[in-house]
Design a protein around this motif. Structure first.
Motif, PDB file in Angstrom:
ATOM      1  N   UNK A   1       0.845  -1.197   0.000  1.00  0.00           N
ATOM      2  CA  UNK A   1       0.000   0.000   0.000  1.00  0.00           C
ATOM      3  C   UNK A   1       0.879   1.246   0.000  1.00  0.00           C
ATOM      4  N   UNK A   2       0.250   2.361  -0.313  1.00  0.00           N
ATOM      5  CA  UNK A   2       0.974   3.600  -0.586  1.00  0.00           C
ATOM      6  C   UNK A   2       2.061   3.944   0.416  1.00  0.00           C
ATOM      7  N   UNK A   3       1.716   3.925   1.691  1.00  0.00           N
ATOM      8  CA  UNK A   3       2.694   4.359   2.697  1.00  0.00           C
ATOM      9  C   UNK A   3       3.903   3.439   2.710  1.00  0.00           C
TER      10      UNK A   3
ATOM     11  N   UNK B   1      12.021   4.685  -0.417  1.00  0.00           N
ATOM     12  CA  UNK B   1      12.915   5.680   0.197  1.00  0.00           C
ATOM     13  C   UNK B   1      14.173   5.043   0.783  1.00  0.00           C
TER      14      UNK B   1
ATOM     15  N   UNK C   1      -2.466   7.709   3.859  1.00  0.00           N
ATOM     16  CA  UNK C   1      -1.019   7.868   4.067  1.00  0.00           C
ATOM     17  C   UNK C   1      -0.748   8.398   5.471  1.00  0.00           C
TER      18      UNK C   1
ATOM     19  N   UNK D   1      -5.781   8.537  -1.009  1.00  0.00           N
ATOM     20  CA  UNK D   1      -4.389   8.108  -0.897  1.00  0.00           C
ATOM     21  C   UNK D   1      -3.694   8.833   0.250  1.00  0.00           C
ATOM     22  N   UNK D   2      -3.807  10.172   0.263  1.00  0.00           N
ATOM     23  CA  UNK D   2      -3.060  10.920   1.271  1.00  0.00           C
ATOM     24  C   UNK D   2      -3.689  10.821   2.648  1.00  0.00           C
TER      25      UNK D   2
ATOM     26  N   UNK E   1       8.266  12.284  -0.353  1.00  0.00           N
ATOM     27  CA  UNK E   1       7.093  11.447  -0.119  1.00  0.00           C
ATOM     28  C   UNK E   1       5.977  11.752  -1.108  1.00  0.00           C
ATOM     29  N   UNK E   2       6.022  12.966  -1.622  1.00  0.00           N
ATOM     30  CA  UNK E   2       4.901  13.374  -2.476  1.00  0.00           C
ATOM     31  C   UNK E   2       5.003  12.800  -3.884  1.00  0.00           C
TER      32      UNK E   2
ATOM     33  N   UNK F   1       5.428   9.863  -5.085  1.00  0.00           N
ATOM     34  CA  UNK F   1       5.059   8.493  -5.440  1.00  0.00           C
ATOM     35  C   UNK F   1       3.623   8.348  -5.922  1.00  0.00           C
TER      36      UNK F   1
ATOM     37  N   UNK G   1       7.452  16.612   5.007  1.00  0.00           N
ATOM     38  CA  UNK G   1       7.982  15.902   3.830  1.00  0.00           C
ATOM     39  C   UNK G   1       7.152  16.156   2.577  1.00  0.00           C
ATOM     40  N   UNK G   2       5.841  16.196   2.772  1.00  0.00           N
ATOM     41  CA  UNK G   2       4.961  16.375   1.614  1.00  0.00           C
ATOM     42  C   UNK G   2       5.061  17.784   1.055  1.00  0.00           C
TER      43      UNK G   2
ATOM     44  N   UNK H   1       6.124   3.783  -0.320  1.00  0.00           N
ATOM     45  CA  UNK H   1       6.958   4.984  -0.203  1.00  0.00           C
ATOM     46  C   UNK H   1       8.151   4.733   0.713  1.00  0.00           C
ATOM     47  N   UNK H   2       7.876   4.114   1.876  1.00  0.00           N
ATOM     48  CA  UNK H   2       8.959   3.837   2.823  1.00  0.00           C
ATOM     49  C   UNK H   2      10.012   2.917   2.196  1.00  0.00           C
TER      50      UNK H   2
ATOM     51  N   UNK I   1       2.328  20.317  -3.206  1.00  0.00           N
ATOM     52  CA  UNK I   1       1.932  18.924  -3.459  1.00  0.00           C
ATOM     53  C   UNK I   1       0.888  18.861  -4.574  1.00  0.00           C
TER      54      UNK I   1
END
Lengths: 106, 220
Positions: A24-26, A33, B32, B28-29, A40-41, A43, B47-48, A29-30, B54
């Motif tokens: 999943x997205x998070x 990275x 997140x 998504x966010x 982070x933005x 992806x 970070x974002x 990303x991790x 963004x």
């Protein structure tokens, strides 16, 4: 990492992570990275684009009471990943020849 | 800035996206943030980047929109010049493309000749048959009408002769003659009415059929 991470490299790393297991997205990303320096933005557009190119598909799963959108690689994505792998081997050889002064003979 | 506030500002910045796409981004966010955990919200926000940054990044990479919409960053100055270069390029390509397209269409037309020629012929044939059938239905009415009227006149004169002879058949002939006359008039009127009703729409239909290719061309 000092080397720039282009679209192809980012795509191929996302695809190969998802080829191992759905994610999943998070977490993606991790994981990315750890290898590449990306913000982070950056992806979400990558995932969305790969999804639109039918390389990825999503499905919703439950995790501790909330919805989690998983990404799964498609057969189309596997083909693309395979192409990236071939390209990478060629690319790596060229870079190593110059950078390390190696003369890799097949 | 709080997470909710951040997401709210992001959603406002994404107003240009189609609804479904925007929902996707927001989903998504939102998840997140949830995955990152409460304690990491500030780090994630840092970070974002700013919501508008963004959003600009997402808009720039969204295929749903012309890339112009995403241009808010200072760092996009370079891309703008690049894009200007690109803008002049496609013009030549477009012309070339159009030339190629015309050539391709011509080739297809030539090679598919055995296909479309009989098709057009048969369409013409069907149209012609339609016109002929319509006309003949009308003419049948008119001719039957006229024939009945002639028969009625003949019978009428016959009735006149029988009147001279003063036979009872005079009434029979006169009656028949009048009856035929009536039917004849009905047939004539129906025939003319049919022609008048059916021909104009038919002609209009055929004319519109022929003007289709021209209409397309004028639109292009």
């Amino acid at each position: 990492m000092q080397f720039s991470s282009g679209t192809a490299l980012l795509d191929s790393i996302v695809l190969s992570l998802l080829a191992k297991e759905d994610s999943y997205g998070y977490k993606i990303t991790q994981d990315v990275q750890e290898i590449l320096f990306i913000s982070e933005s950056s992806l979400y557009p990558v995932l969305r684009r790969l999804q639109k190119e039918n390389c990825l598909e999503t499905y919703d799963g439950e995790f501790s009471g909330r919805n989690r959108r998983y990404y799964r690689i498609t057969s189309n994505g596997m083909i693309k990943l395979d192409n990236y792998r071939r390209e990478w081997i060629k690319y790596r050889k060229k870079i190593e020849t110059v950078l390390l002064g190696l003369n890799t003979v097949d | 800035m709080e997470k909710e506030e951040y997401l709210r500002l992001l959603e406002i910045e994404l107003a240009a996206l189609p609804l479904e796409e925007k929902e996707n981004v927001m989903e998504y966010y939102r998840s997140y943030f949830e995955e990152a955990g409460e304690e990491n919200h500030n780090r994630v926000i840092k970070e974002l980047g700013k919501p508008e940054e963004l959003a600009a990044h997402i808009l720039k990479n969204s295929s749903c929109l012309p890339s112009v919409l995403g241009k808010k960053n200072k760092s996009d100055q370079q891309e703008k010049t690049e894009e200007r270069k690109n803008k002049t390029m496609p013009k030549d390509q477009k012309n070339e493309n159009r030339g190629n397209k015309i050539l391709l269409v011509l080739l297809i037309l030539v090679f598919s000749f055995p296909l479309w020629f009989p098709l057009i012929c048969s369409i013409f044939g069907i149209l012609f048959a339609f016109v002929v059938v319509t006309l003949s239905i009308g003419f049948i009415g008119i001719i039957i009408g006229l024939a009945l009227m002639i028969a009625s006149i003949v019978l009428g004169t016959f009735a006149l002769f029988s009147m001279i002879l003063f036979t009872p058949s005079f009434f029979l002939f006169l009656g028949l003659s009048l009856l035929l006359m009536a039917f004849g008039i009905v047939g004539l009127v129906l025939g003319i009415w049919f022609c008048k009703k059916m021909l104009p729409p038919l002609v209009r239909f055929i004319v519109s059929l022929f003007s289709i290719p021209f209409r397309n061309r004028s639109r292009v």
